[in-house]
Every structure is written in structure tokens, then in C-alpha cells.
Write an enzyme that holds these catalytic residues in place. Structure first.
Site, PDB file in Angstrom:
ATOM      1  CG  HIS A  98      33.689  46.160  39.236  1.00  0.00           C
ATOM      2  ND1 HIS A  98      34.650  45.188  39.355  1.00  0.00           N
ATOM      3  CD2 HIS A  98      34.241  47.292  39.745  1.00  0.00           C
ATOM      4  CE1 HIS A  98      35.742  45.704  39.917  1.00  0.00           C
ATOM      5  NE2 HIS A  98      35.516  46.974  40.162  1.00  0.00           N
ATOM      6  CB  SER A 129      38.368  48.505  39.989  1.00  0.00           C
ATOM      7  OG  SER A 129      38.081  47.769  41.144  1.00  0.00           O
ATOM      8  CG  ASP A 144      35.606  42.309  38.269  1.00  0.00           C
ATOM      9  OD1 ASP A 144      34.545  42.731  38.757  1.00  0.00           O
ATOM     10  OD2 ASP A 144      36.603  43.029  38.100  1.00  0.00           O
TER      11      ASP A 144
END
Length: 594
Positions: free
Chosen positions: A232, A526, A188
């Protein structure tokens, strides 16, 4: 300090009528400032602007010589042709490089070259956020005590607490599977090592963007400071392995212990392949999955993707699966009837998103490749420390509910409340506005973007901005500023009803406080993907002798059918992943050897 424009014409001065409004000048230092990329980001961009393109070059296998020697020979050949080699993949007979169009054509004609394909861009698969919301040292032991308030709606929906806290007392049940001994590799944007939820979980890390062993979601500036990314990777890692009782800063009235992960005693490995803007490359994804495999990862979680297939990437995932890794990836967020890659490869578990009512999220990409679904709407998890704002407005001791605008500045300011109307110009704040500062009240409407309203108020001297909603029942709103102007002052919104009351305080001191917390609600496939990765870790920790294919079967065959669907559905796959049911399935179908 007032700001006035002097009007004149060539050949002489022209007197202005007394009743003609004079547009004030912007306060010093409030001119539009475009965000400049960090030094690291500038270097990355310059590397892309040299007339070359990123490619993946696959060579035909040679009969003689070792894989490493052959890879070195291939790389040397590319360099002789004028290419710039980024990385070699001996096990795949491939090289990642930047080449000119002429070199690419020459490579395509080379009989030793099997294929030349783009080193395509991969991106994070989250939706824009609209909801208000100790550096790494020796890895510690995971906490086993917290509170049931840490159990998010997502955790409950996938049955995680029912596996490791049967009586719901906030303490991990002794002997129950909670992820211990299982390694999940999070491919990620990196992570924030300051976040208390992750300190005890991360056991290894690799940064494929900056080429070092600190996979932090940040860019370093020339002055020694850092610019953090969007969080994220910190969010997805928290969903998998956030610690019990390890809370950071939370919203007022929120659970002080923060959140728990699906598998709260799992071991996390962080592979950074996305930069601070959420973009990465196929070659770095391949390097990451190879690194995860070499580090004996059990599961790889990828909340990223590309709309196009890559032959070399597909081969890399197939080899990882052959070596025992279980890869899990997001389907994508365009709502299209086409699953993103790598989720669309047969060997990868493709995860779509549903809301907390079990309804398919209309942004979730779908198709025959979808395997499972998990919660992906307004998922609460960890983020960059202090990066998620919440707001409070106080007028003469009376508090008002408010929501900070996305990308609002962080800070607290008290000053005179001035009516700036629709905020359609600097002059809208009137003659009371001074560069010494004030709190601007602006009405929603007038066909202007919120950033325009806030910018005009800032240029008039405002040190904080309140935007009043113009629609009843719409609460404080979920408004956003864009990131191309910096720095924003603390900017928040209030409901139509509260706006009417706040207007009664014009001319009086009002306080606007936009503070940062360590958790945020985010939406996207996600966010669904790490729920499945965490459940896979629970199943595997219930019987470490399971194979990756057996774990996959347990997840899919035990999934909860949604919306009355039967069989494999293009939107829901096999259904909603269920931890307790998957463990029961595995225990029955693949019982441990006596």
C-alpha cells in the site's frame, strides 16, 4: 501415486459395490494450511491480548516545569497506576498507554487528567485489488529522462506532464517545476526499498510499528526471511514520486520504463504506521505527523483513516499546520455520507476519488469536508517487487489470454491437462490425477468459491489450475483466492471462448506461467490522495516561498468543476485537482517577490 480410502465398520469389513465411487485421499502435504502470523505479528498480537486497552491520556497543562519534565511526570504517574506507557507527547500534554479498565476509570477521576480517549485503530483506505497487474544507500539524483509511455492516465488527468514535459518527449523540461526541493512525508505502510522507482526519491524514513529507522513494509521471520506486506505505501509513494526511466519488471507489452510520479523529482520521507495487515493506531499517526514536522516536511500524505474523531489527533494536525505542514488525507471507501478522520479535520485537505471519466466513484466517502477529488479507480503504480502476478497459458505452442487469480502462487509448471469438471471434490479430477502433478482444468460455477475448486484440485495433485469462465464476453475474469490457505499453486482463469478451445487439449501437456511484476492497478481514495500530494509538491516547487495555506488555496480555487457542479460539492469538493492551473493561479495571486 493413487490415494484410496479403505472403508470399514466396527465388527468387520464391509464389501463395497464395484460401481460405488471411492473418494481418494488428499495428496501428502496438501492439507489445508492456515497462514501463521510472522514472529513480529505474533508479538504484536500477544501485546493486545493481555486484558489492557490502548488509550490516549491528555493532562491539564501545568504552570511550572518544562513540557518534557511534565510529560515524564505524567508518564511516571501512569506507570505507578499499573499502566504501560507507549509514548509521551510533551507538546500535547499527553501520553499513549495500555491500561486496564480499572486504571482507565481511575484516570478519568484524576483532576489532573483532561481526557481519556481510545487510541483508535486506523486502516489503509484501498479497495481489494481485482485487476491483473537495491536496498537504500546513498540517495541518488533523480532521473530526468524516460519516456512519455510512463505517463499514466492519472498523471495526465491532473495535468502533471503538462507542467514538467510540455512537448511530451519523455524528458523533464529544464527550469520547469517537478517537485525539486519539496519534502512529502508519506504516512502509510512503509515501502519496498528494492523498487527502482523509489531508490532516488526517499531521503528519510521512520518505522513506528517496529521502532527502528527502516520503514520497510515487511515482517521479519524467525528463520531470517521476511514476509512483505501488501504494498500500500509503495503504491502511494510511487504515485507521488516515481522516477522517470527507472522501470522495474512490467507486464509483457507494457511500458518498459514503468511509471512516473506526479512530482518525479520530489523528496520522499517514509513514516510507517500501518502493519503488514494494513492496521495502525492513532498514537502512531500522531507520532508520525510530529516526526514529519520535525524533519521539515512540507506536505504529509495520509491514505488511511478511522470513522471516529480523536481530539488529540486533531490537535496534532492543527499544530503541524501552524508549523507550515500541508496535510492531505483520504476520505474513505465505504461510500457513506461521512468523511473519515483525519481527512474530516478542517486543517486537512480531504480527497475523494473519481474514475478516469471524471465520474464520482461510488465507494468514495463524501460530505461537506471534501476538498478535492483525484483519480482513484484502477490507478497504476509501484508495488512490492515481484508481488503483482500476471499469467500466460500455452497449449501445444498456442498462447491463451488469462488472468491470475488474486493471491495466486507464483511459478511456472508444465504437465498433462486433466478435466476436473466443477472441482467440487478431490474425486472430480478422476483416476488420471496423480500426486506427481498435472494441470487441472476447472469450470466456473456449481455454487463453489474459487478457493474450494483450487483446493480440491491441489489435493488431487494439481501443480497448476486453469479456471474456465462460464459467461460469454466476461473475458478471463477478475477472480480471487483468499489469503487463509497457503501455498496456492499458480492459478489463472480464461474466457468462455478460450475455455472451449483448451478443453480440446485434455491429455496433452499444457504450461501455466504465473510471474510477478513490480506494478499493480489499485482502487480507493488511498490512490486519489497521493495525486493531490504530488500536485501540491509541483505548486510549491514553482515558488518555494509559498505558505502551506497559499498552496491549499491554489489547489482548491483552480480545481476543475466536474459534472456541471457549481461551488463546493459534497462528492466532488471544489473539483478535480489540476497542476498547471494551480501553478498559474499561485503565480497570479501570490507572485514571487522581485
Amino acid at each position: 501415486m493413487k490415494r484410496w480410502v479403505l472403508l470399514g465398520l466396527v465388527g468387520g469389513l464391509v464389501a463395497c459395490k464395484k460401481d460405488k465411487p471411492v473418494e481418494p485421499l488428499a495428496c501428502p502435504g496438501t492439507e489445508v494450511q492456515r497462514l501463521l502470523p510472522t514472529a513480529q505479528a505474533q508479538k504484536r498480537k500477544q501485546a493486545l491480548d493481555d486484558g489492557t486497552e490502548p488509550v490516549l491520556i491528555t493532562y491539564r497543562p501545568r504552570v511550572s516545569g518544562s513540557a518534557m519534565a511534565n510529560a515524564e511526570s505524567f508518564a511516571a504517574g501512569v506507570k505507578r497506576m499499573g499502566g504501560r506507557v507507549k509514548h509521551s507527547f510533551p507538546e500535547l500534554n499527553a501520553v499513549a498507554a495500555r491500561v486496564t479498565p480499572e486504571v482507565r476509570e481511575a484516570l478519568a477521576r484524576d483532576p489532573d487528567v483532561a481526557a481519556v480517549e481510545p487510541d483508535r485503530v486506523v486502516t489503509a483506505l484501498e479497495l481489494p485489488r481485482l485487476s491483473p497487474r537495491a536496498l537504500l544507500g546513498v540517495v541518488g539524483q533523480p532521473n530526468r529522462t524516460g519516456s512519455a509511455g510512463e505517463y499514466t492516465d492519472g498523471l495526465k488527468m491532473v495535468q502533471a506532464p503538462a507542467v514538467w514535459d510540455v512537448n511530451g518527449d519523455g524528458v523533464l523540461d529544464e527550469g520547469r517545476p517537478s517537485g525539486t526541493g519539496i519534502k512529502v512525508c508519506v504516512i502509510d505502510s512503509g515501502w519496498d526499498p528494492r523498487h527502482p522507482e523509489l531508490e532516488a526519491a526517499v531521503i528519510a524514513q521512520k518505522d513506528f510499528i517496529d521502532g527502528d529507522n527502516e520503514a520497510y513494509d515487511q515482517d521479519k521471520n524467525d528463520d531470517g526471511t521476511v514476509t512483505w506486506g501488501g504494498g500500500h505505501g509503495t503504491h502511494t509513494a510511487g504515485t507521488i514520486g516515481a522516477q522517470l526511466g527507472a522501470g522495474g519488471r512490467v507486464l509483457p507489452g507494457g511500458e518498459s520504463n514503468g511509471v512516473a510520479g506526479v512530482a518525479p523529482t520530489v523528496s520522499l520521507m517514509i513514516a510507517r504506521v500501518l502493519d503488514t495487515e494494513g492496521n495502525g493506531s492513532t498514537s502512531d499517526v500522531i507520532r508520525a505527523i510530529n516526526w514529519c514536522t520535525a524533519q521539515d516536511a512540507d506536505i504529509a500524505s495520509l491514505s488511511l483513516g478511522s470513522p471516529n474523531e480523536s481530539t488529540l489527533e486533531k490537535l496534532a494536525f492543527e499544530e503541524a499546520v501552524q508549523k507550515g505542514v500541508l496535510p492531505i488525507a483520504a476520505t474513505g471507501n465505504s461510500g457513506a455520507a461521512k468523511v473519515s478522520f483525519p481527512a474530516a479535520y478542517d486543517v486537512v485537505i480531504a480527497v475523494g476519488a473519481v474514475n478516469f471519466n471524471g465520474e464520482w466513484a461510488n465507494f468514495s466517502q463524501y460530505g461537506a469536508e471534501v476538498s478535492l477529488v483525484a483519480p482513484g479507480v484502477n490507478v497504476l503504480s509501484s508495488t512490492i517487487v515481484g508481488a503483482s502476478p500476471f499469467a500466460a497459458v500455452d497449449a501445444a505452442g498456442k498462447p491463451f489470454a488469462s488472468s491470475p487469480l488474486e493471491y495466486s502462487g507464483i511459478g511456472k509448471y508444465s504437465g498433462k491437462l486433466i478435466n476436473c469438471g466443477l472441482g467440487d471434490s478431490i474425486a472430480s479430477c478422476g483416476e488420471e490425477a496423480t500426486c506427481e502433478g498435472f494441470v487441472a482444468y476447472v469450470d466456473r460455477g456449481g455454487g463453489l468459491f474459487f478457493e474450494e475448486k483450487a483446493r480440491h484440485a491441489m489435493q488431487a495433485g494439481a501443480k497448476a489450475v486453469i479456471i474456465g469462465n462460464n459467461e460469454a464476453g466476461d473475458g478471463a475474469g477478475t477472480f480471487t483466492l483468499t489469503t487463509n490457505l497457503y501455498p496456492w499453486v499458480p492459478t489463472t482463469s480464461v474466457s468462455l471462448e478460450d475455455a472451449g478451445v483448451i478443453k480440446g487439449y485434455f491429455g496433452q501437456n499444457v504450461t501455466v506461467d504465473v510471474s510477478g511484476v513490480d506494478y499493480v492497478l489499485q482502487t480507493g481514495t488511498s490512490m486519489a490522495t497521493p495525486h493531490v500530494a504530488g500536485v501540491a509538491a509541483l505548486v510549491w516547487s514553482s515558488n518555494p516561498k509559498l505558505t502551506n495555506l497559499q498552496v491549499r488555496e491554489a489547489l482548491e480555487k483552480s480545481a476543475k468543476k466536474l459534472q456541471g457542479r457549481v461551488g463546493l460539492d459534497p462528492q466532488y469538493g471544489w473539483g478535480l485537482v489540476q497542476a498547471a492551473d494551480a501553478i498559474s493561479y499561485a503565480a497570479t495571486k501570490f507572485p514571487p517577490a522581485p
